[in-house]
Design a protein around this motif. Structure first.
Motif, PDB file in Angstrom:
ATOM      1  N   UNK A  43       0.841  -1.189   0.000  1.00 31.56           N
ATOM      2  CA  UNK A  43       0.000   0.000   0.000  1.00 31.56           C
ATOM      3  C   UNK A  43       0.881   1.246   0.000  1.00 31.56           C
ATOM      4  N   UNK A  44       0.358   2.313  -0.569  1.00 27.48           N
ATOM      5  CA  UNK A  44       1.037   3.606  -0.581  1.00 27.48           C
ATOM      6  C   UNK A  44       0.807   4.291   0.755  1.00 27.48           C
ATOM      7  N   UNK A  45       1.870   4.895   1.291  1.00 26.67           N
ATOM      8  CA  UNK A  45       1.770   5.573   2.587  1.00 26.67           C
ATOM      9  C   UNK A  45       2.571   6.867   2.590  1.00 26.67           C
ATOM     10  N   UNK A  46       2.130   7.794   3.402  1.00 22.60           N
ATOM     11  CA  UNK A  46       2.869   9.035   3.630  1.00 22.60           C
ATOM     12  C   UNK A  46       3.152   9.219   5.115  1.00 22.60           C
ATOM     13  N   UNK A  47       2.930   8.167   5.885  1.00 20.94           N
ATOM     14  CA  UNK A  47       3.026   8.268   7.343  1.00 20.94           C
ATOM     15  C   UNK A  47       4.332   7.733   7.922  1.00 20.94           C
ATOM     16  N   UNK A  48       5.330   7.466   7.095  1.00 23.46           N
ATOM     17  CA  UNK A  48       6.591   6.928   7.604  1.00 23.46           C
ATOM     18  C   UNK A  48       7.287   7.961   8.483  1.00 23.46           C
ATOM     19  N   UNK A  49       7.742   7.502   9.657  1.00 25.74           N
ATOM     20  CA  UNK A  49       8.441   8.375  10.588  1.00 25.74           C
ATOM     21  C   UNK A  49       9.654   7.663  11.161  1.00 25.74           C
ATOM     22  N   UNK A  50      10.748   8.371  11.246  1.00 29.38           N
ATOM     23  CA  UNK A  50      11.932   7.877  11.933  1.00 29.38           C
ATOM     24  C   UNK A  50      11.698   8.058  13.427  1.00 29.38           C
ATOM     25  N   UNK A  51      11.884   6.985  14.212  1.00 33.81           N
ATOM     26  CA  UNK A  51      11.620   7.061  15.651  1.00 33.81           C
ATOM     27  C   UNK A  51      12.871   7.068  16.505  1.00 33.81           C
ATOM     28  N   UNK A  52      13.847   6.226  16.157  1.00 36.42           N
ATOM     29  CA  UNK A  52      15.005   6.047  17.020  1.00 36.42           C
ATOM     30  C   UNK A  52      16.219   5.699  16.187  1.00 36.42           C
ATOM     31  N   UNK A  53      17.366   6.231  16.584  1.00 37.28           N
ATOM     32  CA  UNK A  53      18.619   5.918  15.915  1.00 37.28           C
ATOM     33  C   UNK A  53      19.246   4.653  16.499  1.00 37.28           C
ATOM     34  N   UNK A  54      19.124   4.482  17.812  1.00 39.13           N
ATOM     35  CA  UNK A  54      19.725   3.324  18.472  1.00 39.13           C
ATOM     36  C   UNK A  54      18.751   2.754  19.495  1.00 39.13           C
ATOM     37  N   UNK A  55      18.018   1.697  19.168  1.00 40.26           N
ATOM     38  CA  UNK A  55      18.092   0.930  17.931  1.00 40.26           C
ATOM     39  C   UNK A  55      17.387   1.680  16.798  1.00 40.26           C
ATOM     40  N   UNK A  56      17.688   1.326  15.542  1.00 38.02           N
ATOM     41  CA  UNK A  56      17.042   2.002  14.419  1.00 38.02           C
ATOM     42  C   UNK A  56      15.578   1.569  14.288  1.00 38.02           C
ATOM     43  N   UNK A  57      14.670   2.476  14.641  1.00 33.87           N
ATOM     44  CA  UNK A  57      13.238   2.194  14.595  1.00 33.87           C
ATOM     45  C   UNK A  57      12.515   3.208  13.730  1.00 33.87           C
ATOM     46  N   UNK A  58      11.487   2.730  13.031  1.00 32.83           N
ATOM     47  CA  UNK A  58      10.595   3.594  12.263  1.00 32.83           C
ATOM     48  C   UNK A  58       9.166   3.214  12.610  1.00 32.83           C
ATOM     49  N   UNK A  59       8.222   4.057  12.188  1.00 34.89           N
ATOM     50  CA  UNK A  59       6.810   3.718  12.333  1.00 34.89           C
ATOM     51  C   UNK A  59       6.075   4.140  11.074  1.00 34.89           C
ATOM     52  N   UNK A  60       4.962   3.477  10.844  1.00 32.02           N
ATOM     53  CA  UNK A  60       4.048   3.877   9.776  1.00 32.02           C
ATOM     54  C   UNK A  60       2.640   3.488  10.198  1.00 32.02           C
ATOM     55  N   UNK A  61       1.663   4.166   9.631  1.00 34.62           N
ATOM     56  CA  UNK A  61       0.275   3.878   9.939  1.00 34.62           C
ATOM     57  C   UNK A  61      -0.385   3.095   8.828  1.00 34.62           C
ATOM     58  N   UNK A  62      -1.360   2.272   9.206  1.00 34.89           N
ATOM     59  CA  UNK A  62      -2.148   1.513   8.230  1.00 34.89           C
ATOM     60  C   UNK A  62      -3.577   1.424   8.731  1.00 34.89           C
ATOM     61  N   UNK A  63      -4.516   1.677   7.856  1.00 35.64           N
ATOM     62  CA  UNK A  63      -5.932   1.588   8.209  1.00 35.64           C
ATOM     63  C   UNK A  63      -6.370   0.152   8.403  1.00 35.64           C
ATOM     64  N   UNK A  64      -7.204  -0.070   9.412  1.00 38.48           N
ATOM     65  CA  UNK A  64      -7.659  -1.431   9.699  1.00 38.48           C
ATOM     66  C   UNK A  64      -8.700  -1.926   8.694  1.00 38.48           C
ATOM     67  N   UNK A  65      -9.226  -1.043   7.869  1.00 32.51           N
ATOM     68  CA  UNK A  65     -10.197  -1.462   6.851  1.00 32.51           C
ATOM     69  C   UNK A  65      -9.540  -1.722   5.497  1.00 32.51           C
ATOM     70  N   UNK A  66      -8.219  -1.585   5.412  1.00 35.87           N
ATOM     71  CA  UNK A  66      -7.532  -1.806   4.142  1.00 35.87           C
ATOM     72  C   UNK A  66      -7.330  -3.287   3.878  1.00 35.87           C
ATOM     73  N   UNK A  67      -7.164  -3.625   2.594  1.00 33.73           N
ATOM     74  CA  UNK A  67      -6.947  -5.026   2.225  1.00 33.73           C
ATOM     75  C   UNK A  67      -5.583  -5.524   2.689  1.00 33.73           C
ATOM     76  N   UNK A  68      -4.633  -4.631   2.897  1.00 33.07           N
ATOM     77  CA  UNK A  68      -3.289  -5.033   3.330  1.00 33.07           C
ATOM     78  C   UNK A  68      -3.197  -5.306   4.823  1.00 33.07           C
ATOM     79  N   UNK A  69      -4.076  -4.705   5.624  1.00 36.44           N
ATOM     80  CA  UNK A  69      -3.967  -4.809   7.073  1.00 36.44           C
ATOM     81  C   UNK A  69      -3.930  -6.249   7.589  1.00 36.44           C
ATOM     82  N   UNK A  70      -4.828  -7.155   7.172  1.00 38.64           N
ATOM     83  CA  UNK A  70      -4.774  -8.512   7.726  1.00 38.64           C
ATOM     84  C   UNK A  70      -3.434  -9.210   7.466  1.00 38.64           C
ATOM     85  N   UNK A  71      -2.753  -8.832   6.414  1.00 33.78           N
ATOM     86  CA  UNK A  71      -1.449  -9.413   6.080  1.00 33.78           C
ATOM     87  C   UNK A  71      -0.338  -8.766   6.913  1.00 33.78           C
TER      88      UNK A  71
END
Length: 167
Positions: A43-71
């Motif tokens: 899925x296309x997203x614009x919600x990617x965020x860098x969270x932490x350098x050590x450890x390297x963490x990111x986050x992104x959002x996904x709608x629970x009604x999307x076809x990709x969410x169950x996967x």
């Protein structure tokens, strides 16, 4: 005489107003891909965020009604594909519901762990999911970066006010 323009105010709780505000906030465009054993999804997203350098963490959002969410919910890993300025068609493909997003002309391959990665992207991150946080009608996926690849000399694809742009 000095004229002062008073800005218009609207309730923040209005979903239309909320969309209007964030449409004017420019964001980088990525495609998140995964395969939980039932075939590739993305899925296309614009919600990617860098969270932490050590450890390297990111986050992104996904709608629970999307076809990709169950996967994505059960996938141990995902891939964030950074789109280049010339990849608007790819962004639109992965933003379209009800189609096989991985069918031609989409080029893709699998990483050694089986995750789908898109061909010709500006870069990618392989992520291992660490936590999924409920957030209204979405989920926030917090993930650790385990591998990455970065192409050189590419301008990013951006989304602003309902359309795609480049720098």
């Amino acid at each position: 005489m000095l004229t002062v323009t008073v800005p218009s105010y609207a309730p923040v709780h209005s979903s239309d107003r909320f969309k209007q505000i964030f449409r004017r906030y420019p964001a980088g465009v990525v495609v998140v891909t995964a395969d939980s054993g039932r075939g590739p999804v993305g899925f296309t997203a614009t919600s990617l965020t860098s969270l932490s350098l050590d450890p390297p963490l990111v986050s992104y959002g996904i709608g629970t009604s999307t076809s990709s969410w169950p996967h994505v919910e059960v996938a141990a890993s995902t891939v964030v594909n950074f789109l280049g300025a010339d990849q608007e068609a790819l962004a639109r493909t992965f933003a379209t519901s009800g189609i096989d997003r991985f069918a031609a002309p989409t080029g893709w391959r699998r990483l050694p762990g089986g995750e789908p990665v898109l061909d010709g992207v500006a870069g990618w991150l392989r992520l291992e999911t660490e936590q999924i946080v409920p957030a209204g009608d979405h989920r926030i996926v917090i993930a650790r970066v385990t591998e990455s690849w970065l192409g050189e000399g590419r301008s990013p694809l951006l989304f602003h006010d309902g359309s795609y742009h480049s720098l």
